[in-house]
Design a protein around this motif. Structure first.
Motif: not given
Length: 299
Positions: A87-89, A92, A94-96, A99-103
């Motif tokens: 998902e992208q917010s 950011v 997010r890879n569920q 558990g990684e999140a990339w800005d």
């Protein structure tokens, strides 16, 4: 999270050997495939990118826009195709699954490397050059017998120089295809070999010539693996390059040959290979054992 079981491509056929591109049109969203091997393979990719970075990542000056475009494409494709896992917010992603999140506005790595940390596919950027398309950048964690350092910055015809018959039969058609790829189109091709090592990271060099007496018709099912590559090509319209993806799969030969008709088909395909292609695919050391095994399971 439940992930789909890995598919087993069987890209070998009966009949005379034909050197051809074998392209199939696919929907652009099908560029990336995710299956139950994702957690383990992504852990291996992270390890390689951390400990052997120079072997698995390279980029030429001038490929910056194309590298950024690859990540931009994946950041749009992954949440759209796999909304349960990505998902992208805002900026950011997010890879569920990991558990990684990339800005995306503050990346800790090159954009192409971040892209390679998101998917099981290896990612190669091709750009026009005076001698034809050039391998301008890549994240290549699962090579099949070639080293990125030997190929980066070289025209495709030089990259494929070790491939028998490539220059005569495929060099010009491939260059023409890459120049004519249109935005929004994806083409796919498959290839295969049989190997005596199931490791995904196989940068090995020259073809093995020595015999492998420990591999016999009796144990070949456990000692050998079918290694396949699913390759896709798609245009990078903003930067003027082409994205070449490579998804490697490795399956035990015994599993592949559980059905007699598949064993027979693979045996026919091995026999049809020209001698120089058998050497290139590194089949020669165990070819007789392989064929003995396949013949015994073809009935």
């Amino acid at each position: 999270m439940d992930l789909p079981e890995p598919t087993i491509p069987l890209p070998f056929e009966t009949g005379p050997y034909r050197m051809q591109m074998g392209l199939q049109a696919r929907a652009p969203a099908e560029m990336i495939e995710i299956d139950a091997l994702y957690p383990g393979q992504m852990a291996e990719r992270r390890e390689l990118l951390t400990r052997r970075h120079a072997e698995v990542f390279a980029a030429c000056p001038g490929s910056e826009a194309a590298r950024a475009e690859v990540l931009e494409r994946l950041a749009g494709l992954l949440p759209a195709r796999f909304p349960d896992w990505f998902e992208q917010s805002g900026s950011v992603l997010r890879n569920q699954l990991t558990g990684e999140a990339w800005d995306l506005n503050r990346l800790p790595h090159d954009p192409l490397e971040v892209a390679g940390r998101l998917v099981q596919e290896d990612l190669c950027v091709l750009q026009p050059g005076p001698e034809g398309p050039v391998l301008a950048a890549a994240v290549l964690c699962f090579p099949t017998g070639w080293r990125l350092a030997d190929k980066i910055g070289r025209p495709l015809r030089e990259v494929h120089a070790p491939v028998p018959l490539y220059a005569e039969r495929l060099g010009q058609p491939v260059d023409r295809l890459l120049a004519q790829l249109r935005s929004g189109h994806l083409v796919e091709r498959l290839n295969w070999s049989v190997v005596d090592d199931p490791a995904l990271f196989q940068p090995g060099g020259k073809a093995q010539e020595n015999s492998a007496p420990w591999i016999t018709a009796a144990n070949a099912g456990a000692a050998l693996w079918l290694r396949t590559e699913r390759q896709t090509l798609s245009a990078l319209p903003r930067s003027g390059g082409v994205l070449f993806t490579i998804r490697v799969r490795v399956h035990p030969l015994a599993r592949i040959c559980s059905r007699p008709e598949i064993a027979a088909r693979l045996g026919d395909a091995v026999r049809a290979l020209p001698e120089e292609m058998q050497h290139y695919k590194k089949l020669v050391p165990f070819r007789d054992a392989l064929l003995g095994y396949l013949d015994a399971r073809s009935h």
